[in-house]
Scaffold this motif. Structure first.
Motif, PDB file in Angstrom:
ATOM      1  N   GLU A 104       0.653  -1.138   0.202  1.00 37.10           N
ATOM      2  CA  GLU A 104      -0.074  -0.054   0.004  1.00 37.10           C
ATOM      3  C   GLU A 104       0.695   1.140  -0.057  1.00 37.10           C
ATOM      4  O   GLU A 104       0.477   2.277  -0.645  1.00 37.10           O
ATOM      5  CB  GLU A 104      -1.067  -0.196   1.313  1.00 37.10           C
ATOM      6  N   ASP A 105       1.640   1.142   0.821  1.00 39.52           N
ATOM      7  CA  ASP A 105       2.913   2.530   0.885  1.00 39.52           C
ATOM      8  C   ASP A 105       3.536   2.598  -0.550  1.00 39.52           C
ATOM      9  O   ASP A 105       3.642   3.634  -1.203  1.00 39.52           O
ATOM     10  CB  ASP A 105       4.024   2.110   1.895  1.00 39.52           C
ATOM     11  N   VAL A 106       3.953   1.524  -1.341  1.00 40.48           N
ATOM     12  CA  VAL A 106       4.254   1.589  -2.375  1.00 40.48           C
ATOM     13  C   VAL A 106       3.457   2.192  -3.692  1.00 40.48           C
ATOM     14  O   VAL A 106       3.586   3.056  -4.518  1.00 40.48           O
ATOM     15  CB  VAL A 106       4.807   0.148  -3.219  1.00 40.48           C
ATOM     16  N   ALA A 107       2.188   1.725  -3.485  1.00 37.67           N
ATOM     17  CA  ALA A 107       0.962   2.259  -4.252  1.00 37.67           C
ATOM     18  C   ALA A 107       0.853   3.597  -4.330  1.00 37.67           C
ATOM     19  O   ALA A 107       0.566   4.395  -5.138  1.00 37.67           O
ATOM     20  CB  ALA A 107      -0.308   1.358  -4.264  1.00 37.67           C
ATOM     21  N   ARG A 108       0.871   4.182  -2.815  1.00 41.38           N
ATOM     22  CA  ARG A 108       0.676   5.393  -2.866  1.00 41.38           C
ATOM     23  C   ARG A 108       1.943   6.275  -3.336  1.00 41.38           C
ATOM     24  O   ARG A 108       1.569   7.446  -4.032  1.00 41.38           O
ATOM     25  CB  ARG A 108       0.603   5.894  -1.051  1.00 41.38           C
ATOM     26  N   ALA A 109       3.035   5.878  -3.168  1.00 42.13           N
ATOM     27  CA  ALA A 109       4.073   6.514  -3.783  1.00 42.13           C
ATOM     28  C   ALA A 109       4.052   6.642  -5.409  1.00 42.13           C
ATOM     29  O   ALA A 109       4.330   7.578  -6.060  1.00 42.13           O
ATOM     30  CB  ALA A 109       5.450   5.769  -3.649  1.00 42.13           C
ATOM     31  N   LEU A 163      11.199   6.570 -11.885  1.00 40.58           N
ATOM     32  CA  LEU A 163      10.563   6.454 -10.485  1.00 40.58           C
ATOM     33  C   LEU A 163      10.083   5.008 -10.501  1.00 40.58           C
ATOM     34  O   LEU A 163      10.074   4.178  -9.453  1.00 40.58           O
ATOM     35  CB  LEU A 163       9.718   7.565  -9.942  1.00 40.58           C
ATOM     36  N   ILE A 164       9.409   4.492 -11.349  1.00 35.47           N
ATOM     37  CA  ILE A 164       8.518   3.267 -11.128  1.00 35.47           C
ATOM     38  C   ILE A 164       9.853   2.012 -11.262  1.00 35.47           C
ATOM     39  O   ILE A 164       9.918   1.260 -10.345  1.00 35.47           O
ATOM     40  CB  ILE A 164       7.787   2.865 -12.330  1.00 35.47           C
ATOM     41  N   GLN A 165      10.929   2.446 -11.931  1.00 32.17           N
ATOM     42  CA  GLN A 165      11.991   1.262 -12.002  1.00 32.17           C
ATOM     43  C   GLN A 165      12.560   1.179 -10.533  1.00 32.17           C
ATOM     44  O   GLN A 165      13.378   0.586 -10.164  1.00 32.17           O
ATOM     45  CB  GLN A 165      12.977   1.632 -13.090  1.00 32.17           C
ATOM     46  N   GLY A 166      12.910   2.559 -10.123  1.00 27.41           N
ATOM     47  CA  GLY A 166      13.216   2.670  -8.856  1.00 27.41           C
ATOM     48  C   GLY A 166      12.680   2.178  -7.623  1.00 27.41           C
ATOM     49  O   GLY A 166      13.185   1.709  -6.749  1.00 27.41           O
ATOM     50  N   ILE A 167      11.254   2.235  -7.539  1.00 28.83           N
ATOM     51  CA  ILE A 167      10.403   1.799  -6.910  1.00 28.83           C
ATOM     52  C   ILE A 167      10.319   0.326  -6.707  1.00 28.83           C
ATOM     53  O   ILE A 167      10.215  -0.371  -5.662  1.00 28.83           O
ATOM     54  CB  ILE A 167       8.908   2.505  -6.821  1.00 28.83           C
TER      55      ILE A 167
END
Length: 193
Positions: free
Chosen positions: A151-156, A183-187
């Motif tokens: 959920e934290d990743v989804a919010r980011a 950013l998506i690749q980093g997350i």
């Protein structure tokens, strides 16, 4: 890709004065802004009388609230269908955004725009914006594998999307998508789908 009732994959709604008013307000509020769009113009373009308008929407604030609910329904339906079209995974977000950014009718996020215009004066705008972004986060969370920080990743990712949408609205969609993809690749560099 124009997010309107006519292009939406939603089932067709019965034609009614309320729907004509709402479709007209949706088009004008998104294209020109809420403050710039007067009730008289909506009435004229929807082809209804003032009495009919006020029977369905006693105030402009009622219409703004209905517009946000309607936009949420239309946009979320379009977004989920776009994700499906592009593979229904995390990498599907960027091509969906690219499709939206390429639409000549693209004017950024209707919720961010409305919040910028009306947020201080209409608290429900903030509530509707939070709801929209929360629902978006749930859709994105479903694209992620099960893990404790899902959920934290989804919010980011929603925050990254907001930044990309704003940058694209400035007229820089290519840069917006490049930044979003970085950013998506980093997350989520190597998380399995």
């Amino acid at each position: 890709m124009n997010i309107t009732a006519e292009s939406s994959p939603l089932p067709p709604l019965k034609s009614s004065a309320r729907l004509r008013i709402l479709n007209t307000a949706h088009l004008l509020f998104y294209r020109e802004g809420i403050r710039a769009t007067g009730i008289d113009r909506i009435i004229a373009e929807a082809g209804v009388t003032k009495v009919t308008f006020y029977r369905h929407f006693p105030s402009k604030n009622d219409l703004i609230l209905a517009f946000l609910d309607y936009r949420h329904l239309l946009w979320m339906t379009w977004f989920q269908n776009a994700l499906q079209k592009y593979g229904n995974n995390l990498q599907s977000i960027a091509p969906a955004l690219q499709e939206w950014f390429a639409d000549p009718a693209f004017r950024g996020c209707a919720f961010i725009n409305t919040l910028g215009e009306m947020g201080d004066s209409l608290p429900f705008v903030t509530q509707k914006t939070r709801h929209h972004k929360s629902e978006l986060g749930k859709v994105i969370a479903n694209l992620l594998p099960e893990h404790s920080d899902r959920e934290d990743v989804a919010r980011a990712i929603v925050i990254a999307m907001d930044g990309a949408i704003i940058r694209a609205a400035w007229g820089e969609p290519r840069e917006a998508l490049q930044g979003f993809n970085l950013l998506i690749q980093g997350i989520c560099p190597h998380r399995p789908e």
